[in-house]
Scaffold this motif. Structure first.
Motif, mmCIF file in Angstrom:
data_model
loop_
_atom_site.group_PDB
_atom_site.id
_atom_site.type_symbol
_atom_site.label_atom_id
_atom_site.label_comp_id
_atom_site.label_asym_id
_atom_site.label_seq_id
_atom_site.Cartn_x
_atom_site.Cartn_y
_atom_site.Cartn_z
ATOM 1 N N ASP A 43 -22.866 -139.780 -22.835
ATOM 2 C CA ASP A 43 -23.485 -139.071 -21.719
ATOM 3 C C ASP A 43 -24.545 -139.964 -21.092
ATOM 4 O OD1 ASP A 43 -21.963 -136.885 -22.428
ATOM 5 O OD2 ASP A 43 -23.618 -135.776 -23.324
ATOM 6 N N ARG A 89 -25.173 -129.428 -23.737
ATOM 7 C CA ARG A 89 -23.774 -129.632 -24.104
ATOM 8 C C ARG A 89 -23.301 -128.494 -24.995
ATOM 9 N NH1 ARG A 89 -19.811 -132.898 -23.917
ATOM 10 N NH2 ARG A 89 -20.705 -134.792 -23.082
ATOM 11 N N VAL A 111 -22.978 -135.427 -18.156
ATOM 12 C CA VAL A 111 -21.824 -135.528 -19.056
ATOM 13 C C VAL A 111 -20.603 -136.158 -18.383
ATOM 14 C CG1 VAL A 111 -22.562 -133.560 -20.461
ATOM 15 C CG2 VAL A 111 -21.004 -133.190 -18.545
ATOM 16 N N LYS A 112 -20.671 -136.365 -17.077
ATOM 17 C CA LYS A 112 -19.535 -136.919 -16.339
ATOM 18 C C LYS A 112 -19.522 -138.443 -16.451
ATOM 19 C CE LYS A 112 -19.340 -133.312 -12.839
ATOM 20 N NZ LYS A 112 -19.367 -133.054 -11.389
ATOM 21 N N ARG A 113 -18.444 -138.978 -16.998
ATOM 22 C CA ARG A 113 -18.319 -140.436 -17.127
ATOM 23 C C ARG A 113 -17.821 -141.080 -15.847
ATOM 24 N NH1 ARG A 113 -14.729 -140.986 -22.081
ATOM 25 N NH2 ARG A 113 -14.203 -142.887 -20.994
ATOM 26 N N VAL A 114 -17.179 -140.292 -14.974
ATOM 27 C CA VAL A 114 -16.670 -140.804 -13.700
ATOM 28 C C VAL A 114 -17.222 -139.925 -12.585
ATOM 29 C CG1 VAL A 114 -14.613 -141.277 -12.325
ATOM 30 C CG2 VAL A 114 -14.541 -141.625 -14.799
ATOM 31 N N GLN A 115 -17.954 -140.555 -11.657
ATOM 32 C CA GLN A 115 -18.501 -139.813 -10.523
ATOM 33 C C GLN A 115 -18.994 -140.782 -9.452
ATOM 34 O OE1 GLN A 115 -22.216 -137.611 -11.457
ATOM 35 N NE2 GLN A 115 -22.153 -138.605 -13.454
ATOM 36 N N SER A 172 -26.261 -131.083 -15.608
ATOM 37 C CA SER A 172 -24.840 -130.844 -15.894
ATOM 38 C C SER A 172 -23.970 -132.047 -15.524
ATOM 39 C CB SER A 172 -24.351 -129.598 -15.161
ATOM 40 O OG SER A 172 -24.489 -129.760 -13.757
ATOM 41 N N HIS A 173 -24.462 -132.928 -14.645
ATOM 42 C CA HIS A 173 -23.691 -134.106 -14.238
ATOM 43 C C HIS A 173 -23.883 -135.279 -15.196
ATOM 44 C CE1 HIS A 173 -22.986 -132.848 -9.798
ATOM 45 N NE2 HIS A 173 -22.808 -131.854 -10.636
ATOM 46 N N SER A 226 -17.719 -143.847 -24.353
ATOM 47 C CA SER A 226 -17.802 -142.393 -24.376
ATOM 48 C C SER A 226 -19.233 -141.987 -24.712
ATOM 49 C CB SER A 226 -16.818 -141.840 -25.411
ATOM 50 O OG SER A 226 -16.910 -140.439 -25.435
ATOM 51 N N ARG A 264 -18.150 -145.321 -13.589
ATOM 52 C CA ARG A 264 -16.924 -145.193 -14.375
ATOM 53 C C ARG A 264 -17.205 -145.826 -15.740
ATOM 54 N NH1 ARG A 264 -12.517 -147.972 -11.472
ATOM 55 N NH2 ARG A 264 -13.343 -149.822 -12.461
#
Length: 151
Positions: A57, A144, A34-38, A31-32, A55, A51
């Motif tokens: 995954d 997704r 898909v995060k572009r910032v972490q 699930s992480h 765009s 970062r």
């Protein structure tokens, strides 16, 4: 360190190029991806900010950092999955329709349909007598949801 771009995927590298480097891994739940910032931490305790400018995954095997001696890559943690193995096109259509009505994301590997474990889906599979098994398995990409409304 802040990573703004994925360098390459380890699966697209020559074996010798990988083997000559010390490898650190960042373990992520699917699930992480898909995060572009972490903010993440490697298995050696190094903190890395991600970062992504583009765009996209993250995918298992993505290389966040690489120099002549070191490589930091994404490793995906196993998910609790239902692995559905329809025996016919009719069964595939039936379960695809049922899961689509529930807006459940699915992935496909060979002839298997993979969905994240849900006891209601398991009950449905039993009711429809569709072959499945429950297992922990690593997926290469995130499940997704596809945006859709009935309105």
């Amino acid at each position: 360190m802040i990573v703004e771009k994925i360098m390459i995927n380890i699966n697209n590298m020559e074996k010798e190029e990988v083997e000559k480097r010390h490898i650190e891994k960042v373990y992520l739940e699917s699930s992480h991806l898909v995060k572009r910032v972490q903010l993440v931490k490697t298995d050696h305790g190094q903190e890395i900010g991600i970062r992504l400018k583009e765009s996209r995954d993250l995918v298992a095997g993505d290389v966040l950092y690489m120099d002549d001696k070191n490589l930091i890559m994404i490793e995906v943690i196993s998910d609790d999955l239902l692995v559905i193995s329809p025996r016919s096109l009719h069964e595939m259509g039936t379960i695809a329709h049922q899961l689509g009505n529930r807006h459940l994301p699915a992935q496909f590997e060979d002839d298997d349909m993979l969905v994240q474990y849900d006891y209601l889906v398991e009950d449905l599979l039993k009711e429809l007598q569709i072959t499945y098994k429950r297992e922990d398995r690593k997926v290469k990409q995130a499940f997704r949801h596809i945006g859709h409304s009935h309105g």
